[in-house]
Write a protein that holds these residues in place. Sequence first.
Motif, PDB file in Angstrom:
ATOM      1  N   UNK A  53     -63.101  55.257  38.337  1.00 21.37           N
ATOM      2  CA  UNK A  53     -63.727  56.397  37.664  1.00 21.37           C
ATOM      3  C   UNK A  53     -63.263  56.526  36.220  1.00 21.37           C
ATOM      4  N   UNK A  54     -64.196  56.945  35.373  1.00 16.45           N
ATOM      5  CA  UNK A  54     -63.949  57.246  33.963  1.00 16.45           C
ATOM      6  C   UNK A  54     -63.466  56.055  33.156  1.00 16.45           C
ATOM      7  N   UNK A  55     -63.766  54.873  33.604  1.00 20.31           N
ATOM      8  CA  UNK A  55     -63.396  53.661  32.883  1.00 20.31           C
ATOM      9  C   UNK A  55     -64.544  53.225  31.996  1.00 20.31           C
ATOM     10  N   UNK A  56     -64.207  52.740  30.801  1.00 12.58           N
ATOM     11  CA  UNK A  56     -65.194  52.238  29.842  1.00 12.58           C
ATOM     12  C   UNK A  56     -65.048  50.726  29.747  1.00 12.58           C
ATOM     13  N   UNK A  57     -66.155  50.026  29.945  1.00 11.59           N
ATOM     14  CA  UNK A  57     -66.193  48.572  29.803  1.00 11.59           C
ATOM     15  C   UNK A  57     -67.121  48.285  28.623  1.00 11.59           C
ATOM     16  N   UNK A  58     -66.572  47.761  27.552  1.00 13.24           N
ATOM     17  CA  UNK A  58     -67.343  47.537  26.337  1.00 13.24           C
ATOM     18  C   UNK A  58     -68.161  46.252  26.431  1.00 13.24           C
ATOM     19  N   UNK A  59     -68.956  46.011  25.416  1.00  4.86           N
ATOM     20  CA  UNK A  59     -69.902  44.893  25.423  1.00  4.86           C
ATOM     21  C   UNK A  59     -69.230  43.533  25.570  1.00  4.86           C
ATOM     22  N   UNK A  60     -69.982  42.610  26.102  1.00  3.53           N
ATOM     23  CA  UNK A  60     -69.605  41.200  26.221  1.00  3.53           C
ATOM     24  C   UNK A  60     -68.384  40.950  27.111  1.00  3.53           C
ATOM     25  N   UNK A  61     -68.026  41.916  27.963  1.00  6.97           N
ATOM     26  CA  UNK A  61     -66.907  41.728  28.888  1.00  6.97           C
ATOM     27  C   UNK A  61     -67.379  40.952  30.110  1.00  6.97           C
ATOM     28  N   UNK A  62     -66.460  40.209  30.718  1.00  4.98           N
ATOM     29  CA  UNK A  62     -66.741  39.458  31.939  1.00  4.98           C
ATOM     30  C   UNK A  62     -65.703  39.845  32.975  1.00  4.98           C
ATOM     31  N   UNK A  63     -66.171  40.480  34.059  1.00  8.38           N
ATOM     32  CA  UNK A  63     -65.297  40.902  35.151  1.00  8.38           C
ATOM     33  C   UNK A  63     -65.734  40.144  36.392  1.00  8.38           C
TER      34      UNK A  63
END
Length: 155
Positions: A53-63
């Motif tokens: 919750x409330x996590x921000x994943x910015x552009x071009x990330x790979x999870x």
Amino acid sequence: MNQPDLHHAGIRDVEFGVRVKIVEPCNLYGCRIGDDCFVGPFTEIQKGAAVGARTRVQSHAFICELVTIGEDCFVGHGVMFINDTFASGGPSGGRKELWRETVIGNRVSIGSNATIMPVRIADDVVIGAGSVVTRDITAAGTYAGNPARRLDQRK
């Protein structure tokens, strides 16, 4: 002329919390995204991954698969998570039993273009931009470099 086996990026089989904001295009499948999260464009989050919750994943990330990210985290632009350690001397070739998991604690901030190998990261950690995390981080603090090393303690 041969035709490729074409797959389209998209959002499918995702378990979403409430008030999640997604900026397309992105590729999310078989993952879990918690309440009040943000996922930026050109991001891939693979099956079995979980974002708290409330996590921000910015552009071009790979999870990738086997990654769990805690609550109130920040994943900067271009952050790459790795689950294959090349333990056999090269890529696992799809042999998932050779992959390893990554667990990120709560309130962790990961700077842009960091690479996170299969590790565990404690709560309240800051990872500097461009860092490569190759070992578990067990204490709160700021870490940077290749390999990432502790710079100071967070209060």
